[in-house]
Enzyme design. Sequence first.
Site, short mmCIF file in Angstrom:
data_model
loop_
_atom_site.label_atom_id
_atom_site.label_comp_id
_atom_site.label_asym_id
_atom_site.label_seq_id
_atom_site.Cartn_x
_atom_site.Cartn_y
_atom_site.Cartn_z
NE ARG A 275 -43.01 -40.27 14.56
CZ ARG A 275 -42.44 -39.57 13.58
NH1 ARG A 275 -42.22 -40.14 12.42
NH2 ARG A 275 -42.09 -38.33 13.77
CB ALA A 276 -40.62 -48.18 14.57
#
Length: 685
Positions: A275-276
């Site tokens: 997700r980062a």
Amino acid sequence: MSTPFPFTAVVGMDDLRLALLLNAVSPAVGGVLVRGEKGTAKSTAVRALSALMPEVDVVAGCRFSCDPASPDPRCPDGPHESGPGTPRPARMVELPVGASEDRLVGALDIERALSEGVKAFEPGLLADAHRGVLYVDEVNLLHDHLVDLLLDAAAMGASYVEREGVSVRHAARFLLVGTMNPEEGELRPQLLDRFGLTVEVAASREPESRVEVVRRRLAYDDDPAGFAARWAGEETALRERIVTARALLPEVRLGDAALLQIAATCAAFEVDGMRADIVMARTATALAAWAGRTDVLAEDVRQAALLALPHRRRRNPFDAPGLDEDKLDDTLEEFKGEDDDPEPDGPGDGGGPGDGGGGPAPDSGSDAPEDSGSGEGDAPGESPRPGTGGPGGGEQAAVQAGEPYRTKTLSVPGLGEGAAGRRSRARTEHGRTTGSRRPRGALTKLHLAATVQAAAPHQRARGRSGTGLVIRKDDLRQATREGREGNLVLFVVDASGSMAAKRRMSAVKGAVLSLLLDAYQRRDKVGLVTFRGKDAEVALPPTSSVDAAAARLESLPTGGRTPLAAGLLKAHDVLRVERLRDPARRPLLVVVTDGRATGGADPVALAARAARLHASEGTASVVVDCESGIVRLGLAGTLAGDLEGTCITLDELRADSIAGLVRDVQGAQGAHGTQGVQGNRRRAA
């Protein structure tokens, strides 16, 4: 509706304004978490954003804000046909910390169900926030059951309601914005990761800046409409810039070199999952569009990392958020690609508050855990000096805590009614339904089946006609539900000379740190009492900030006599005040000691009387026995008997210990003395 404070009138806080504006340009960035001390205008800045959000087109009459260009085929108010819609301002919906589950996700319209006999769904805040902003002030204090619902909606972009005979699904895509004061406790990691960006805010220490803040606030309070009118030109210009950046966003090119830098940065800082990487890519793209460029540059990647990674690199709740900017620069330089053009190709590269060109965000922390101010002092402290374990022993410098580990579950016996949490059984507003009862006071959770069952035998006598039931007040039934509660875990830590050996104190601190980590995960309040020398002190009054407790523990010095009775009496005073302040929250007393008591005329008898005082008030207790060596006196077990609690050793505290027992405090109720405690050790929960 009151006039909001103008966004452009907010003084300073460039990082916060930039993060909010990037989300206005690209809602796919995923929202903002604003961390900062109280009184820093966090909420003011967030609420001011609503006036800048572009309008949205919605299907006329749809309670779920369907997009007329692509209506939701499963909308409860549908089906809708594609076509022109009705423009309206984007909504900013506020979720109160104390909101109910029904208010968040919606529920069966009880009034229509009982009076008309129809299943009608009443939308909640998630439906109101669709295609807008969902704002949660003090998000770290949000109840766990609401956090779970938010996580589900944020992950799936939809809200599912399956309850009381209602089965509804509707779209729920929103920009999640939260504010929090870290002193009041941290967020669960699952929710923390759902925020795309995070910023740290603090009040300026410059007198000129503080004067300007006060001047503008007083002017706004005196005449909100007039103050807003004076900033109308800046607000209009900023709103137009957002629209322009949104239009440019699809044309921005994220090259392979920028993607490689993003991936390398996330890998270098060891963030979990992917997700980062995705958030950084979207943020860098939005930064380029905000600056009026169609290519993502290294400066965009750097700024995106400073906004998207600090809250994701935390390995445990006691790590300070933040990035090592030197490491970030080295990583970006190492993976610099050939297509990274240092020259901007569009307008908007100039500096200015919140425009993306004013340089990186200030460092919000360090890459290593903060020094708690303990002074370390490890070099000369390999073993206690002669006399430190007995009367008149000297003071030793603080030692570092051992590595934390997963502990056994300690819980309070019985069924409580405290704050929502994850430790002990409790009657709660949320949880599994276990039965029904007549309501005492206002009805909060209707047990529909029980209510209908109570009313059904009387329908003929009441002259029922048509489809609706004739319901009277005596028929109403309240649902009784069982869930888990958070407790007040009060640590009483022996810091006397008998505990001063460096290796032992390191293990003791590691054990307490592990229990603090467990308390964080279970949403408990924690307090810390220490005793050594001649007296005891409250090192940390009960608080929701586990970080603060860990910091006080790290700097704890040792040495001197062992005033065990003073520690227990001080803990009794703390619990007495907390019972008045928060009577529904049940306490769990955790005494960390080897059981020795020295100092005074009869220290052992005094400690026994203090322990029995806790037992007489029904305080659930655990004694963590820190005694080591071949010859053991078993004094901690005797103390546990006086407390009518349970006794476990440091080794048994580990969840993966050889004993393999999941221990409950209830197992020690009625156990007295060492013999009863040892029996509790052998009994599996």
